[in-house]
Design a protein around this motif. Structure first.
Motif, PDB file in Angstrom:
ATOM      1  N   ALA A 180       0.801  -1.218   0.000  1.00  0.00           N
ATOM      2  CA  ALA A 180       0.000   0.000   0.000  1.00  0.00           C
ATOM      3  C   ALA A 180       0.837   1.272   0.000  1.00  0.00           C
ATOM      4  CB  ALA A 180      -0.950   0.006   1.201  1.00  0.00           C
ATOM      5  N   ASP A 181       2.090   1.198   0.438  1.00  0.00           N
ATOM      6  CA  ASP A 181       2.943   2.384   0.419  1.00  0.00           C
ATOM      7  C   ASP A 181       3.871   2.398  -0.789  1.00  0.00           C
ATOM      8  OD1 ASP A 181       4.656   0.346   1.122  1.00  0.00           O
ATOM      9  OD2 ASP A 181       5.305   1.237   3.022  1.00  0.00           O
ATOM     10  N   GLY A 182       3.671   1.492  -1.729  1.00  0.00           N
ATOM     11  CA  GLY A 182       4.478   1.454  -2.943  1.00  0.00           C
ATOM     12  C   GLY A 182       5.716   0.585  -2.847  1.00  0.00           C
ATOM     13  N   SER A 183       5.991   0.008  -1.695  1.00  0.00           N
ATOM     14  CA  SER A 183       7.202  -0.792  -1.524  1.00  0.00           C
ATOM     15  C   SER A 183       7.061  -2.157  -2.184  1.00  0.00           C
ATOM     16  CB  SER A 183       7.525  -0.964  -0.033  1.00  0.00           C
ATOM     17  OG  SER A 183       6.471  -1.623   0.640  1.00  0.00           O
ATOM     18  N   ALA A 184       8.230  -2.759  -2.503  1.00  0.00           N
ATOM     19  CA  ALA A 184       8.307  -4.127  -3.038  1.00  0.00           C
ATOM     20  C   ALA A 184       7.429  -4.330  -4.264  1.00  0.00           C
ATOM     21  CB  ALA A 184       7.957  -5.145  -1.943  1.00  0.00           C
ATOM     22  N   GLY A 185       7.456  -3.368  -5.177  1.00  0.00           N
ATOM     23  CA  GLY A 185       6.674  -3.505  -6.395  1.00  0.00           C
ATOM     24  C   GLY A 185       7.245  -4.559  -7.325  1.00  0.00           C
ATOM     25  N   GLN A 186       6.365  -5.255  -8.033  1.00  0.00           N
ATOM     26  CA  GLN A 186       6.815  -6.292  -8.950  1.00  0.00           C
ATOM     27  C   GLN A 186       5.755  -6.562 -10.014  1.00  0.00           C
ATOM     28  OE1 GLN A 186       6.967 -10.275  -7.205  1.00  0.00           O
ATOM     29  NE2 GLN A 186       5.629  -9.604  -5.540  1.00  0.00           N
ATOM     30  N   THR A 187       6.224  -7.010 -11.175  1.00  0.00           N
ATOM     31  CA  THR A 187       5.325  -7.432 -12.234  1.00  0.00           C
ATOM     32  C   THR A 187       4.887  -8.864 -11.955  1.00  0.00           C
ATOM     33  OG1 THR A 187       6.417  -6.007 -13.846  1.00  0.00           O
ATOM     34  CG2 THR A 187       5.102  -7.821 -14.702  1.00  0.00           C
ATOM     35  N   ILE A 188       3.587  -9.126 -12.036  1.00  0.00           N
ATOM     36  CA  ILE A 188       3.110 -10.482 -11.736  1.00  0.00           C
ATOM     37  C   ILE A 188       2.696 -11.228 -12.992  1.00  0.00           C
ATOM     38  CG2 ILE A 188       2.441  -9.994  -9.367  1.00  0.00           C
ATOM     39  CD1 ILE A 188      -0.449  -9.738 -10.335  1.00  0.00           C
ATOM     40  N   ILE A 189       2.313 -10.505 -14.032  1.00  0.00           N
ATOM     41  CA  ILE A 189       2.026 -11.136 -15.315  1.00  0.00           C
ATOM     42  C   ILE A 189       2.819 -10.379 -16.369  1.00  0.00           C
ATOM     43  CG2 ILE A 189       0.276 -11.695 -17.041  1.00  0.00           C
ATOM     44  CD1 ILE A 189      -1.752 -11.962 -14.871  1.00  0.00           C
ATOM     45  N   LYS A 190       3.888 -10.980 -16.862  1.00  0.00           N
ATOM     46  CA  LYS A 190       4.765 -10.311 -17.809  1.00  0.00           C
ATOM     47  C   LYS A 190       4.190 -10.432 -19.220  1.00  0.00           C
ATOM     48  CE  LYS A 190       8.885 -11.068 -15.025  1.00  0.00           C
ATOM     49  NZ  LYS A 190      10.267 -11.589 -14.966  1.00  0.00           N
ATOM     50  N   GLY A 191       4.351  -9.346 -19.970  1.00  0.00           N
ATOM     51  CA  GLY A 191       3.803  -9.328 -21.313  1.00  0.00           C
ATOM     52  C   GLY A 191       4.881  -9.246 -22.373  1.00  0.00           C
ATOM     53  N   ARG A 192       4.502  -9.566 -23.583  1.00  0.00           N
ATOM     54  CA  ARG A 192       5.367  -9.414 -24.727  1.00  0.00           C
ATOM     55  C   ARG A 192       5.090  -8.059 -25.372  1.00  0.00           C
ATOM     56  NH1 ARG A 192       2.941 -14.465 -27.710  1.00  0.00           N
ATOM     57  NH2 ARG A 192       1.141 -13.276 -26.972  1.00  0.00           N
ATOM     58  N   PRO A 193       6.012  -7.545 -26.185  1.00  0.00           N
ATOM     59  CA  PRO A 193       5.749  -6.288 -26.880  1.00  0.00           C
ATOM     60  C   PRO A 193       4.422  -6.351 -27.629  1.00  0.00           C
ATOM     61  CG  PRO A 193       8.038  -6.907 -27.153  1.00  0.00           C
ATOM     62  CD  PRO A 193       7.364  -8.059 -26.476  1.00  0.00           C
ATOM     63  N   GLY A 194       3.598  -5.338 -27.379  1.00  0.00           N
ATOM     64  CA  GLY A 194       2.288  -5.307 -28.018  1.00  0.00           C
ATOM     65  C   GLY A 194       1.173  -5.875 -27.168  1.00  0.00           C
ATOM     66  N   ASP A 195       1.504  -6.638 -26.115  1.00  0.00           N
ATOM     67  CA  ASP A 195       0.475  -7.171 -25.226  1.00  0.00           C
ATOM     68  C   ASP A 195      -0.222  -6.031 -24.491  1.00  0.00           C
ATOM     69  OD1 ASP A 195       0.997  -9.705 -25.981  1.00  0.00           O
ATOM     70  OD2 ASP A 195       1.898 -10.375 -24.110  1.00  0.00           O
ATOM     71  N   LEU A 196      -1.487  -6.244 -24.185  1.00  0.00           N
ATOM     72  CA  LEU A 196      -2.277  -5.205 -23.521  1.00  0.00           C
ATOM     73  C   LEU A 196      -3.119  -5.838 -22.432  1.00  0.00           C
ATOM     74  CD1 LEU A 196      -3.135  -2.214 -23.527  1.00  0.00           C
ATOM     75  CD2 LEU A 196      -4.893  -2.818 -25.196  1.00  0.00           C
ATOM     76  N   VAL A 197      -2.895  -5.397 -21.188  1.00  0.00           N
ATOM     77  CA  VAL A 197      -3.660  -5.869 -20.037  1.00  0.00           C
ATOM     78  C   VAL A 197      -4.350  -4.663 -19.405  1.00  0.00           C
ATOM     79  CG1 VAL A 197      -3.495  -6.882 -17.734  1.00  0.00           C
ATOM     80  CG2 VAL A 197      -2.181  -7.855 -19.614  1.00  0.00           C
ATOM     81  N   LEU A 198      -5.608  -4.822 -19.014  1.00  0.00           N
ATOM     82  CA  LEU A 198      -6.405  -3.703 -18.502  1.00  0.00           C
ATOM     83  C   LEU A 198      -7.273  -4.141 -17.325  1.00  0.00           C
ATOM     84  CD1 LEU A 198      -7.741  -2.347 -21.934  1.00  0.00           C
ATOM     85  CD2 LEU A 198      -5.868  -1.361 -20.605  1.00  0.00           C
ATOM     86  N   SER A 199      -7.772  -3.157 -16.597  1.00  0.00           N
ATOM     87  CA  SER A 199      -8.874  -3.289 -15.637  1.00  0.00           C
ATOM     88  C   SER A 199      -8.702  -4.368 -14.581  1.00  0.00           C
ATOM     89  CB  SER A 199     -10.187  -3.551 -16.395  1.00  0.00           C
ATOM     90  OG  SER A 199     -10.423  -2.565 -17.351  1.00  0.00           O
ATOM     91  N   PRO A 200      -7.604  -4.381 -13.825  1.00  0.00           N
ATOM     92  CA  PRO A 200      -7.469  -5.385 -12.767  1.00  0.00           C
ATOM     93  C   PRO A 200      -8.445  -5.132 -11.617  1.00  0.00           C
ATOM     94  CG  PRO A 200      -5.700  -3.775 -12.616  1.00  0.00           C
ATOM     95  CD  PRO A 200      -6.451  -3.463 -13.883  1.00  0.00           C
ATOM     96  N   ALA A 201      -8.931  -6.216 -11.020  1.00  0.00           N
ATOM     97  CA  ALA A 201      -9.864  -6.113  -9.892  1.00  0.00           C
ATOM     98  C   ALA A 201      -9.581  -7.236  -8.913  1.00  0.00           C
ATOM     99  CB  ALA A 201     -11.307  -6.199 -10.384  1.00  0.00           C
ATOM    100  N   TRP A 202      -9.448  -6.895  -7.626  1.00  0.00           N
ATOM    101  CA  TRP A 202      -9.202  -7.883  -6.581  1.00  0.00           C
ATOM    102  C   TRP A 202     -10.486  -8.613  -6.210  1.00  0.00           C
ATOM    103  CZ3 TRP A 202      -4.606  -9.423  -4.734  1.00  0.00           C
ATOM    104  CH2 TRP A 202      -3.510  -8.556  -4.825  1.00  0.00           C
ATOM    105  N   SER A 203     -10.356  -9.883  -5.899  1.00  0.00           N
ATOM    106  CA  SER A 203     -11.460 -10.614  -5.282  1.00  0.00           C
ATOM    107  C   SER A 203     -11.548 -10.214  -3.818  1.00  0.00           C
ATOM    108  CB  SER A 203     -11.235 -12.125  -5.401  1.00  0.00           C
ATOM    109  OG  SER A 203     -10.082 -12.523  -4.670  1.00  0.00           O
ATOM    110  N   PRO A 204     -12.721 -10.362  -3.183  1.00  0.00           N
ATOM    111  CA  PRO A 204     -12.871  -9.953  -1.784  1.00  0.00           C
ATOM    112  C   PRO A 204     -11.919 -10.660  -0.827  1.00  0.00           C
ATOM    113  CG  PRO A 204     -15.016 -10.268  -2.801  1.00  0.00           C
ATOM    114  CD  PRO A 204     -14.009 -10.774  -3.779  1.00  0.00           C
ATOM    115  N   ASP A 205     -11.493 -11.900  -1.153  1.00  0.00           N
ATOM    116  CA  ASP A 205     -10.586 -12.621  -0.264  1.00  0.00           C
ATOM    117  C   ASP A 205      -9.114 -12.370  -0.583  1.00  0.00           C
ATOM    118  OD1 ASP A 205     -10.253 -14.014  -2.633  1.00  0.00           O
ATOM    119  OD2 ASP A 205     -10.980 -15.931  -1.859  1.00  0.00           O
TER     120      ASP A 205
END
Length: 426
Positions: A180-205
């Protein structure tokens, strides 16, 4: 999800420390923040300096505390414990609370001790010790700050939660998470050039993230299970599958689909089955968000001519328009308390600002009307007091609901958008 605090040992060195009845004074211009003094910590500088700086950042993020500039402290020396502190020194600079700390290196590990006291009474509020690898002390800071919020003001935890966002890197957009404070940031789903990922949403759990990907050339909806990592297609209808939002209690998800010709909101099972069409009006209906009890669904629709915020009674399907100010209002999100809806508002200056209103549409307020950059995609903290949002400079910011100065939590120049603040990680 198991809490990511490797080898963290929390030693409560005092008994049950009773939270004080300090009142948070809400005034017309905002909130009167409590003053905190925090002298330099005792220990090796390569550990104490970044840890002190992280706690300072977290103090700023809380929205209820404000750190007093150490330059005005009568004593400029490091202070490792409350026993070594002279509370009169901090009374002179107007401190309500004092935080002290020490860190001892033990091979690759470190022992950190943090204490907090109420300056006026000298009462110890928090006293905790942590032993863990020296390179992940941020986990101890998160635990201490959550405990300190409760011990001092009786507030809920926020730092033991994660934010997911879209990060533009190279020629791709990928999923990115950080604390929540920006620490330990990391990519969790890596993309290839041209890949497009949008609209992430957490599940309640906090165990899954729904997201939209163009990996197969169509905007399809996927479900990402964090532990063990697994990606499952959820909605792959031809055309639009977008704007996912989990229902708070049912094992269901809402999504905008164009499979029947119009862009409408559907609710479906988490295996993609039994899509139930919720909206049928002309125009685009999207960006669903549910009240904590699941009774209402806020969403954006341009059926009235311009994008505005509406609320549906999920049971009766009755719809009420909530927003009337501004040319465009979009991306509504319910507070976990259910009392407030935050959204992206286009103001008369042509810029996008974060705005809030009561859940019935009353009490409209733009949080930062004088901001010189666009602000988009608000998302509430687990306790409903704070918001994370994306700035047009490509950074993520956290602000309170009173219009105080936002705190930037990303500092790497990355292009971040569409943040979603997840639940507490236990």
């Amino acid at each position: 999800m198991k809490r990511i605090l490797p080898l963290l040992l929390v030693l409560v060195l005092t008994g049950a420390l009773q939270a004080q009845n300090n009142q948070i004074v809400v005034q017309a211009q905002g909130i009167k923040k409590m003053k905190v003094a925090m002298p330099p910590f005792v220990g090796p500088a390569d550990l104490t300096s970044p840890t002190w700086a992280q706690i300072k950042k977290d103090i700023d993020i809380t929205g209820v505390f404000e750190l007093i500039d150490p330059k005005v402290y009568p004593n400029q020396n490091p202070v490792g414990s409350l026993a070594q502190a002279n509370l009169k020194d901090y009374t002179l600079v107007g401190a309500d609370f004092l935080i002290t700390g020490s860190i001892e290196r033990i091979g690759a590990n470190a022992t950190m001790r943090l204490e907090a006291a109420e300056v006026a009474t000298g009462k110890v509020l928090s006293r905790y010790a942590y032993h863990q690898p020296a390179n992940v002390l941020y986990g101890s800071v998160h635990d201490f700050m959550d405990r300190y919020l409760k011990d001092s003001l009786g507030l809920g935890a926020i730092f033991s939660s994660r934010i997911v966002a879209v990060q533009k890197t190279g020629g791709a957009k990928v999923l990115y998470t950080c604390w929540a404070d920006g620490s330990a940031g990391q990519t969790i789903i890596k993309g290839r050039p041209g890949d497009l990922v949008l609209s992430p949403a957490w599940s309640p759990d906090g165990q899954r993230i729904a997201f939209v990907s163009y990996a197969r050339g169509n905007p399809d909806l996927y479900l990402y299970q964090l532990f063990p990592p697994k990606i499952t297609p959820l909605s792959t209808y031809r055309g639009l599958n977008s704007a996912p939002a989990f229902l708070p209690h049912d094992n269901k998800i809402a999504v905008t689909l164009s499979k029947d010709g119009n862009q409408d909101i559907y609710i479906m099972d988490l295996n993609g089955g039994h899509p139930n069409r919720m909206t049928t009006a002309w125009g685009i209906d999207t960006s669903p968000s549910f009240s904590p009890d699941g009774r209402y669904m806020a969403f954006c629709s341009d059926s009235g001519g311009t994008p505005q915020i509406y609320r549906m009674d999920v049971s009766s399907r009755g719809i009420q328009r909530l927003s009337f100010q501004g040319r465009k209002n979009s991306e509504p999100v319910y507070s976990p308390r259910g009392d407030v809806i935050a959204f992206t508002h286009m103001a008369a200056d042509g810029r996008f600002h974060i705005a809030v209103m009561q859940s019935d549409g009353s009490g409209f307020k733009v949080l930062h009307p004088d901001s010189t950059m666009d602000e988009e995609s608000p998302s509430f903290s687990p306790d409903g007091r704070l918001l994370v949002y994306a700035g047009s400079d490509g950074s993520l910011y956290i602000c309170d609901l009173y219009g105080s100065k936002p705190v930037r939590i990303t500092n790497d120049g990355g292009r971040y958008s569409q943040p979603c603040w997840g639940p507490l990680i236990r």
